[in-house]
Structures are given as C-alpha cells and as structure tokens.
Enzyme design. Sequence first.
Site, PDB file in Angstrom:
ATOM      1  N   ASN A 246      -1.813   2.185   6.053  1.00 46.73           N
ATOM      2  CA  ASN A 246      -0.919   1.091   5.633  1.00 46.73           C
ATOM      3  C   ASN A 246      -0.624   0.246   6.862  1.00 46.73           C
ATOM      4  OD1 ASN A 246      -0.729   2.174   3.119  1.00 46.73           O
ATOM      5  ND2 ASN A 246       1.454   2.687   3.229  1.00 46.73           N
ATOM      6  N   GLY A 247      -0.551  -1.066   6.678  1.00 46.25           N
ATOM      7  CA  GLY A 247      -0.238  -1.941   7.812  1.00 46.25           C
ATOM      8  C   GLY A 247      -1.384  -2.886   8.088  1.00 46.25           C
TER       9      GLY A 247
ATOM     10  N   GLU B 230       8.593 -15.522 -10.708  1.00 46.01           N
ATOM     11  CA  GLU B 230       7.990 -14.263 -10.291  1.00 46.01           C
ATOM     12  C   GLU B 230       7.391 -13.464 -11.462  1.00 46.01           C
ATOM     13  OE1 GLU B 230       9.741 -10.793  -7.337  1.00 46.01           O
ATOM     14  OE2 GLU B 230      11.113 -12.018  -8.465  1.00 46.01           O
TER      15      GLU B 230
ATOM     16  N   CYS C 293       0.826  -1.199   0.000  1.00 49.73           N
ATOM     17  CA  CYS C 293       0.000   0.000   0.000  1.00 49.73           C
ATOM     18  C   CYS C 293       0.866   1.257   0.000  1.00 49.73           C
ATOM     19  CB  CYS C 293      -0.874   0.014   1.241  1.00 49.73           C
ATOM     20  SG  CYS C 293      -1.869  -1.461   1.406  1.00 49.73           S
TER      21      CYS C 293
ATOM     22  N   HIS D 295      17.823 -37.802  -5.460  1.00 50.36           N
ATOM     23  CA  HIS D 295      17.070 -38.035  -4.218  1.00 50.36           C
ATOM     24  C   HIS D 295      15.605 -37.628  -4.363  1.00 50.36           C
ATOM     25  CE1 HIS D 295      20.692 -39.168  -2.133  1.00 50.36           C
ATOM     26  NE2 HIS D 295      21.285 -38.075  -2.580  1.00 50.36           N
TER      27      HIS D 295
ATOM     28  N   LYS E  16      13.376 -15.526  -9.875  1.00 51.10           N
ATOM     29  CA  LYS E  16      13.153 -14.465 -10.859  1.00 51.10           C
ATOM     30  C   LYS E  16      12.234 -14.952 -11.960  1.00 51.10           C
ATOM     31  CE  LYS E  16      14.265 -11.819  -9.385  1.00 51.10           C
ATOM     32  NZ  LYS E  16      14.822 -11.142  -8.231  1.00 51.10           N
TER      33      LYS E  16
ATOM     34  N   LYS F  80       6.383  -4.523  -4.319  1.00 56.75           N
ATOM     35  CA  LYS F  80       7.807  -4.239  -4.211  1.00 56.75           C
ATOM     36  C   LYS F  80       8.271  -4.240  -2.759  1.00 56.75           C
ATOM     37  CE  LYS F  80      11.817  -3.217  -5.709  1.00 56.75           C
ATOM     38  NZ  LYS F  80      12.531  -4.337  -6.327  1.00 56.75           N
TER      39      LYS F  80
ATOM     40  N   GLU G 234      18.090 -17.942  -6.945  1.00 59.41           N
ATOM     41  CA  GLU G 234      17.669 -16.608  -7.356  1.00 59.41           C
ATOM     42  C   GLU G 234      17.159 -16.632  -8.803  1.00 59.41           C
ATOM     43  OE1 GLU G 234      16.835 -14.113  -5.956  1.00 59.41           O
ATOM     44  OE2 GLU G 234      16.906 -12.545  -7.458  1.00 59.41           O
TER      45      GLU G 234
ATOM     46  N   ARG H  89       5.141  -0.196  -6.017  1.00 61.20           N
ATOM     47  CA  ARG H  89       5.068  -1.026  -4.818  1.00 61.20           C
ATOM     48  C   ARG H  89       3.986  -2.095  -4.937  1.00 61.20           C
ATOM     49  NH1 ARG H  89       7.231   2.184  -0.218  1.00 61.20           N
ATOM     50  NH2 ARG H  89       5.933   0.927   1.103  1.00 61.20           N
TER      51      ARG H  89
ATOM     52  N   TRP I 155      -3.192  -2.657  -1.437  1.00 59.87           N
ATOM     53  CA  TRP I 155      -2.877  -4.038  -1.809  1.00 59.87           C
ATOM     54  C   TRP I 155      -3.663  -4.872  -0.812  1.00 59.87           C
ATOM     55  CZ3 TRP I 155      -0.392  -8.403   0.263  1.00 59.87           C
ATOM     56  CH2 TRP I 155       0.089  -9.334  -0.676  1.00 59.87           C
TER      57      TRP I 155
HETATM   58  O1  M6R Z   1      12.932  -5.312   0.342  1.00 54.45           O
HETATM   59  P1  M6R Z   1      13.416  -6.701   0.691  1.00 54.45           P
HETATM   60  O2  M6R Z   1      14.737  -7.003   0.115  1.00 54.45           O
HETATM   61  O3  M6R Z   1      13.356  -6.977   2.164  1.00 54.45           O
HETATM   62  O4  M6R Z   1      12.347  -7.650  -0.010  1.00 54.45           O
HETATM   63  C1  M6R Z   1      12.391  -9.019   0.172  1.00 54.45           C
HETATM   64  C2  M6R Z   1      11.564  -9.734  -0.878  1.00 54.45           C
HETATM   65  O5  M6R Z   1      10.229  -9.377  -0.778  1.00 54.45           O
HETATM   66  C3  M6R Z   1      12.052  -9.435  -2.299  1.00 54.45           C
HETATM   67  O6  M6R Z   1      13.399  -9.710  -2.448  1.00 54.45           O
HETATM   68  C4  M6R Z   1      11.268 -10.265  -3.326  1.00 54.45           C
HETATM   69  O7  M6R Z   1      11.556 -11.613  -3.187  1.00 54.45           O
HETATM   70  C5  M6R Z   1      11.572  -9.753  -4.727  1.00 54.45           C
HETATM   71  N1  M6R Z   1      10.357  -9.439  -5.403  1.00 54.45           N
HETATM   72  C6  M6R Z   1      12.318 -10.696  -5.550  1.00 54.45           C
HETATM   73  O8  M6R Z   1      12.550 -10.235  -6.834  1.00 54.45           O
END
Ligand code: M6R
Length: 593
Positions: A99-100, A477, A2, A493, A474, A588, A470, A27, A73
């Site tokens: 927010n929160g 995502e 948010c 395994h 990516k 984000k 990673e 965000r 959000w």
């Molecule tokens: O802001 P942060 O690094 O704490 O965020 C952690 C994750 O939410 C963030 O890395 C998320 O996995 C990304 N969208 C990955 O691309």
Amino acid sequence: MCGIVGCIGKINTKKYLIEGLKTLDYRGYDSAGIAYLNNNQVEICKTVGSVSLLEEKSPKEITSFIGIGHTRWATHGVPCDINSHPVQSMNKTITLVHNGVIENFMEIKKELMEKGYKFTSATDSEVIASLIEDTLKSGKSMLKTLQSVMKKLEGSFACSIIWEEDKKHLYLIKRSSPIMVGVGDGFNLVASDAVPIIEYTKKIIDLDDDQIAIISDKEVNLYDIHVRPVIIKYSDKEPSLLSRDLNGYPHFMLKEIEEIENVVRRLCLNFFNGEEFTFDPHLMKDLHAADNIIFIGCGTSYHASLVGARFFRKQEIDADVFIASEWAYYPQISGKNPFVILLSQSGETADLIHCMRIIKEKGIKTLVVTNTKGSTLERNADYSILLNAGLEVSVASTKAYSAQVAALALLTSALKDRKKVVVDLNEACKIISQIRVREKSRLQALANKLKDSEHLFFLGRGYDHDFCLEASLKLKEISYIHSEAIPGGELKHGPIALIAQDTPVIVFISDPNTASSMRNNIQEVKARGADVYVVATHSLSKEDDFIIIPDYPIYLSSIAIAPIAFYFAYYASLAKGYNVDKPRNLAKSVTVE
Ligand code: M6R
C-alpha cells in the site's frame, strides 16, 4: 484505498485472507489477490473485480502456514491481473503486497534494469520486490536488507512480504501508510486496518513509521530503521466501534445517517460530565494561548473545518481553513502562536499526513479530530479528540461529518465555558429525529423526481452555505449528478448563468440575518425558470416552502439539517441504481496523494 491482510501459523488461511479482504472492501478497490504456500511453493491467485470473484477463482481449501492478500485501488497502471498484488521479484524469491506510492520508483527501476532486471507490471510495488531480491544478493540478512531498501525508498509504503528462503516468517515494512499485527495464540495476523483482526484478537500492534516487523507463528519482533529492537506496545481498540454490522439496514449509508443522533449525544456525554467540560486541560491551555487556529482537512472533513473555523472566530480567535493538498505545497501560517487542527475521519489521509510532517518540522502544536483511534494522524498529533462514531463504512461520510462539527462546537464552547452548547446539541438531535420520522419519504420522492437532472444547485449563506458545500459533495459523490453549492450573494456574479428552465435549486434558510436576501435570491432564480425547493426554519418560513423545521440554534445547521441532504443524496443514488456505499472511483481512506 488499497487493503492488506496476512497471516502465519495455525489459522484457516483462506478464510482469514478472503474474509479479511471483504471487511476492507469498504475502502474501495478494483482488483484483489492472495499468495499462499502450496507444497512449499508460493502460489498466487488474482483477479480484477471483487473479492467474491477472487474467492471463487482460488482453491476451495487452502492449507498453508503463511499467506498474504491485497485489494488494489489502481495508481500506477490500469486495473488488470498483472498490476494486481501480490507482486513478485524477477526471480520470484520475494512476493509482496504494498500500500502506498513509491515516488522514486522510476529511478530504482532504471538502476535495476541496468543490472538486468525485467519487470512485468507497471507498478511501483514490483520495484520494491526486485530491490529486496537484489539487495539480498549482497549476503545481508533480511533485516539489514529491509533496512537498506527502506533507506532507498522515497514515498509511502506498508508491505507484507514472503521470502522464498524463509517461509517461517512474514516481514513487514512501514512508512506513512498504516499496517498492524494482531497477536493470536499459535498464529499472528497482519492487516492495514484493525477491522479484519479484531474478530480474532484484541492484542494489536500498530507499526510506527520506519519500522520493520519479523513475524513467526509465535513471535513478533519489531525493529526501527537502525535495526534496533523496539519494545512492543499494544494499541487499545474498542471492538464495538469496529463493528461492520448492517443491523437490518439495506446500506451502510442509511444506517450511518440514522446513527447521527446517538453519535452527537455520545459526544456530549464524552466531553461534558453534567457540570463541566472534560477536554484535556493541556489542550485547553494551548488553545487559549493560540492567536491563530489553522484548520486543515480534505473533502467532507474540510467542510466540517469551515464550520469549526466559524466557531473559533465567533469566540474572537482568528482561524484559517485550508484544503490539505493545497496547504501541503503552499503552507500559510499566520500568527505569532499558531495552533493546527487537522480533521480526518480515517486519520490516514495521505494529504494530511504530508501536512503533519511539515507542521512537525515547524514545531507547531497539533490537534487531530478523528474517528480512528491509533491511526497515523492520531498517533502523531500532540492532542487528539476521538469522535467515537463507530466504524463508518460507506464511502460517503455522514455521521463522521456531524460528529466533527459537534466535537468542535463542544470544544469551542468549552473555551468560554459556554455550557448551553449541550442544550443546543440536544435541540439539534430533536430536529434530526423529526426529519427521520416526518421528512424521509418526501425526500425520497424528491430524489426520485430529480434523479435524472443534469445539474442541481444548493443555495445558502453563512453556516447554511458551509453545509451546502457538504450537501453538494454528497450528491455528486454517490448519484453522479453535477451539483454546486453557491453562496446566495454570489449568484449574480456568475453562477446564475447556469440557471435555466426547470434547473433544480435547493435552498436552505435558517439565519434571520440573511433570510430576506435569500428570499430575493429565490426570486432571481425563479425568474430564470428554476425549480426551487426551500428548506426553512419555522420563524423564517413561507407557506409554500418544501420543508419547514422548528427553529434551532443556527450555528448547528451542519448537524441539525444535515440528514436532509444526506437522505436526498442517498435516495438519488438508490433511484439511479448505483452502489450507494461504494461509488465509482472513490475510496474510503485516501492513502495516496
Ligand atoms: O478520512 P478523511 O476524513 O481524512 O477523508 C477525507 C475525504 O477523503 C472524505 O471526507 C471524502 O470527501 C468523503 N468520501 C466524503 O464523503
């Protein structure tokens, strides 16, 4: 997640609210709304969908002394107009954006319902509005009311509030969710992130937890939870690092991948002056004294933590790595003198903030490695390392990941005064530039070919496996292709059962210790029909490997070859016609647990 904006005084209210919300849209959100004064009445306009839709739906011109806005959000209740913010108290005396997450909102809601309050939305935020309205009935001032409301609320909140009876002030309350005030000339601005404010003023005040702000067009007054005035301090935000310019790129993700090289070089300059490392000597002393380093992170930052922990272990310092949302509920602390390193691009991740609270209670020293100066985590840590990677807008983190790994490589090398790290990082940068020039179009072609795959597997060992995790995150995502990262030796395994005719498998080989085992793994998956693409360093390569890159120091895999996976994921998402920078369901900055 948010986003909040707000303004008061001589300013184009609609422009600030709408443009401000647009700058926060990276965000992630599913609905948006604004509230402003029209003939002294609070008017609200909200919509499910984009801020541009809200812009169309709202009056062309808004001349108002005061306004608040929000991108939501969904957490409590589906995305719909009723659940969108701003929300109002039952008698509409209070209008707010929040927010929160309020953890005890059901209890408070029940109490208010017993007093006759009715609620229209499923949100926890509406409960805050009616709680303020109800508390004001006792005759308390707004300041005392907000104090008492904050004492009742459990959870996290940043609220910007308009009170029907005092339209000359905006009120803010804050706990565990960021909010700041930008001080202008004849106006003041509010936002949950510095990006909307920085265009107007560099004088920014970050509220601390349990603070209340009362803001007029000319004044900002801050109070703590005991309603004692707080001395105002301005945060120091660097406008160039908050730039949201695409600089001619079609997407932020592509721009951010191509910034990695500069980001890594800048980190070297920031922490090595040509002769010696320039990390805070107190931090170095505490790290030298520590017998166990506990890394905590989420998502991409967790993956960078895995590499960081290897760096420490290589220096013979014990290191553990945890996912924040796990550690918060099952904290594990080994060693007589532990030290915690939290990694977070945004510095606002709620799961990490939860961990930070526990760590502080235990009196353990903390270092935060973050890209966001003035963020909650940065302000609460004993030490911080700023990545200075510039604003990362794309939800998929790329340059921040490489920067985290580079910063940790520098830090751990500094512990042993191993200056060669700077040469190594420069080598890694050369590989990055080579990938950009020579391999980008082949990666695009591969992404086009594999875009309709149901599954895709990444194989690697050691540092390469950390990086595979990673690469896999990516891809899933932003392209929504199911993918997994498998350590080569684990195939037999279980995961090998998933390999069928034409299953795509991307293999990374950069470590001489495990290269021949990886080659065996390739035979195993090929024997089951897998469609294999090998990325190998020159000295470990075979003629028909897909990409061969010059040898580089293997501990920097996550920097040197990261763009291969980043470009691949980017082009897969593009080929599928998805919104690369704003993938579905993701935000984000993950400010709820
Ligand atoms: O802001 P942060 O690094 O704490 O965020 C952690 C994750 O939410 C963030 O890395 C998320 O996995 C990304 N969208 C990955 O691309």
